[in-house]
Design a protein around this motif. Structure first.
Motif, PDB file in Angstrom:
ATOM      1  N   ALA A  24       0.816  -1.213   0.000  1.00 20.33           N
ATOM      2  CA  ALA A  24       0.000   0.000   0.000  1.00 20.33           C
ATOM      3  C   ALA A  24       0.853   1.269   0.000  1.00 20.33           C
ATOM      4  O   ALA A  24       0.313   2.372   0.063  1.00 20.33           O
ATOM      5  CB  ALA A  24      -0.925  -0.008   1.216  1.00 20.33           C
ATOM      6  N   SER A  25       2.167   1.111  -0.076  1.00 22.19           N
ATOM      7  CA  SER A  25       3.096   2.256  -0.011  1.00 22.19           C
ATOM      8  C   SER A  25       2.867   3.093   1.246  1.00 22.19           C
ATOM      9  O   SER A  25       2.910   4.320   1.210  1.00 22.19           O
ATOM     10  CB  SER A  25       2.973   3.132  -1.263  1.00 22.19           C
ATOM     11  OG  SER A  25       3.330   2.396  -2.417  1.00 22.19           O
ATOM     12  N   ILE A  26       2.603   2.403   2.346  1.00 24.09           N
ATOM     13  CA  ILE A  26       2.418   3.059   3.636  1.00 24.09           C
ATOM     14  C   ILE A  26       3.678   2.836   4.457  1.00 24.09           C
ATOM     15  O   ILE A  26       4.145   1.703   4.601  1.00 24.09           O
ATOM     16  CB  ILE A  26       1.193   2.488   4.378  1.00 24.09           C
ATOM     17  CG1 ILE A  26      -0.084   2.867   3.622  1.00 24.09           C
ATOM     18  CG2 ILE A  26       1.154   2.970   5.829  1.00 24.09           C
ATOM     19  CD1 ILE A  26      -1.331   2.189   4.140  1.00 24.09           C
ATOM     20  N   VAL A  27       4.231   3.912   4.973  1.00 23.33           N
ATOM     21  CA  VAL A  27       5.418   3.854   5.818  1.00 23.33           C
ATOM     22  C   VAL A  27       4.931   3.882   7.264  1.00 23.33           C
ATOM     23  O   VAL A  27       4.309   4.863   7.693  1.00 23.33           O
ATOM     24  CB  VAL A  27       6.355   5.047   5.520  1.00 23.33           C
ATOM     25  CG1 VAL A  27       7.568   5.033   6.442  1.00 23.33           C
ATOM     26  CG2 VAL A  27       6.780   5.028   4.046  1.00 23.33           C
ATOM     27  N   ALA A  28       5.196   2.809   7.992  1.00 21.09           N
ATOM     28  CA  ALA A  28       4.706   2.697   9.375  1.00 21.09           C
ATOM     29  C   ALA A  28       5.101   3.908  10.208  1.00 21.09           C
ATOM     30  O   ALA A  28       4.311   4.401  11.024  1.00 21.09           O
ATOM     31  CB  ALA A  28       5.229   1.413  10.015  1.00 21.09           C
ATOM     32  N   CYS A  55       4.218   3.662  18.566  1.00 20.71           N
ATOM     33  CA  CYS A  55       4.666   4.673  17.616  1.00 20.71           C
ATOM     34  C   CYS A  55       5.062   3.942  16.327  1.00 20.71           C
ATOM     35  O   CYS A  55       5.327   2.728  16.335  1.00 20.71           O
ATOM     36  CB  CYS A  55       5.818   5.493  18.187  1.00 20.71           C
ATOM     37  SG  CYS A  55       7.358   4.582  18.382  1.00 20.71           S
ATOM     38  N   GLY A  56       5.085   4.656  15.238  1.00 19.33           N
ATOM     39  CA  GLY A  56       5.396   4.045  13.950  1.00 19.33           C
ATOM     40  C   GLY A  56       6.765   3.401  13.900  1.00 19.33           C
ATOM     41  O   GLY A  56       6.949   2.360  13.271  1.00 19.33           O
ATOM     42  N   GLU A  57       7.729   3.995  14.585  1.00 17.50           N
ATOM     43  CA  GLU A  57       9.081   3.434  14.601  1.00 17.50           C
ATOM     44  C   GLU A  57       9.090   2.068  15.280  1.00 17.50           C
ATOM     45  O   GLU A  57       9.742   1.131  14.822  1.00 17.50           O
ATOM     46  CB  GLU A  57      10.044   4.395  15.307  1.00 17.50           C
ATOM     47  CG  GLU A  57      10.284   5.698  14.565  1.00 17.50           C
ATOM     48  CD  GLU A  57       9.147   6.719  14.647  1.00 17.50           C
ATOM     49  OE1 GLU A  57       8.200   6.557  15.471  1.00 17.50           O
ATOM     50  OE2 GLU A  57       9.190   7.681  13.862  1.00 17.50           O
ATOM     51  N   ALA A  58       8.354   1.946  16.394  1.00 15.44           N
ATOM     52  CA  ALA A  58       8.287   0.665  17.109  1.00 15.44           C
ATOM     53  C   ALA A  58       7.580  -0.390  16.259  1.00 15.44           C
ATOM     54  O   ALA A  58       7.990  -1.552  16.235  1.00 15.44           O
ATOM     55  CB  ALA A  58       7.587   0.842  18.454  1.00 15.44           C
ATOM     56  N   LEU A  59       6.515   0.017  15.553  1.00 16.28           N
ATOM     57  CA  LEU A  59       5.824  -0.936  14.686  1.00 16.28           C
ATOM     58  C   LEU A  59       6.741  -1.397  13.560  1.00 16.28           C
ATOM     59  O   LEU A  59       6.810  -2.595  13.254  1.00 16.28           O
ATOM     60  CB  LEU A  59       4.540  -0.331  14.115  1.00 16.28           C
ATOM     61  CG  LEU A  59       3.767  -1.250  13.153  1.00 16.28           C
ATOM     62  CD1 LEU A  59       3.357  -2.559  13.828  1.00 16.28           C
ATOM     63  CD2 LEU A  59       2.557  -0.528  12.579  1.00 16.28           C
ATOM     64  N   ALA A  60       7.449  -0.471  12.943  1.00 19.42           N
ATOM     65  CA  ALA A  60       8.375  -0.850  11.867  1.00 19.42           C
ATOM     66  C   ALA A  60       9.408  -1.837  12.375  1.00 19.42           C
ATOM     67  O   ALA A  60       9.736  -2.817  11.689  1.00 19.42           O
ATOM     68  CB  ALA A  60       9.046   0.397  11.294  1.00 19.42           C
ATOM     69  N   CYS A  61       9.917  -1.624  13.573  1.00 18.36           N
ATOM     70  CA  CYS A  61      10.892  -2.537  14.176  1.00 18.36           C
ATOM     71  C   CYS A  61      10.258  -3.916  14.407  1.00 18.36           C
ATOM     72  O   CYS A  61      10.860  -4.942  14.085  1.00 18.36           O
ATOM     73  CB  CYS A  61      11.402  -1.941  15.479  1.00 18.36           C
ATOM     74  SG  CYS A  61      12.707  -2.914  16.246  1.00 18.36           S
ATOM     75  N   LEU A  62       9.053  -3.944  14.947  1.00 14.92           N
ATOM     76  CA  LEU A  62       8.351  -5.207  15.175  1.00 14.92           C
ATOM     77  C   LEU A  62       8.157  -5.969  13.863  1.00 14.92           C
ATOM     78  O   LEU A  62       8.348  -7.187  13.802  1.00 14.92           O
ATOM     79  CB  LEU A  62       6.989  -4.946  15.822  1.00 14.92           C
ATOM     80  CG  LEU A  62       6.035  -6.143  15.895  1.00 14.92           C
ATOM     81  CD1 LEU A  62       6.559  -7.211  16.844  1.00 14.92           C
ATOM     82  CD2 LEU A  62       4.638  -5.692  16.294  1.00 14.92           C
TER      83      LEU A  62
END
Length: 154
Positions: A24-28, A55-62
């Protein structure tokens, strides 16, 4: 338009959120997230199956965790820094609104869009921005409007 991806061989498994966001070209990291009604195939270190703000950074890491699959979950995207009081957590397991013809909007007050993982067999996209819808459909051409799936389930 709300979308669903199901009954396809275009994905290895439906609820790989890293792949869903990329398609979806979505950046967490561009959002904060409320994740609820969570069931995973395993619990990655530092993550809990309890409803939670991330937060988006934590989701991206997960989501970098290899092979994490969300069997059930609702990912509600909100603007960075937004937190609301959650009186009723968004849910997918047993939620009839996905199928009963209700005009579906994100369940969490203030959410921009939501992505629901349905029993490892479907990904439901609610109120995605138009560019994200187009990108997702380009990647997964078997994506259908959610209303088509509703008719098939009735």
């Amino acid at each position: 338009m709300n979308l669903i991806l199901e009954r396809t061989e275009q994905v290895l498994f439906f609820t790989n959120m890293r792949e869903v966001l990329a398609a979806a070209s979505i950046v967490a990291q561009d959002y904060d997230w409320y994740i609820s009604d969570i069931e995973t195939n395993f619990t990655p270190s530092g993550f809990s199956a309890e409803d939670q703000w991330m937060c988006g950074e934590a989701l991206a890491c997960l989501l970098r965790e290899p092979d994490v699959q969300f069997i059930w979950a609702v990912f509600s995207a909100v603007p960075k820094g937004f937190r609301s009081s959650v009186t009723a957590a968004p849910y997918v397991d047993g939620n009839p609104d996905y199928w009963n013809g209700t005009h579906l909007i994100p369940q969490l007050n203030g959410a921009l869009f939501e992505i629901a993982c349905w029993d490892s067999s479907a990904t439901i996209l609610v109120n995605l921005p138009m560019h994200a819808q187009r990108s997702f459909i380009t990647k997964f051409s078997d994506t259908q409007p959610l209303t088509s799936s509703r008719r098939a389930r009735q």
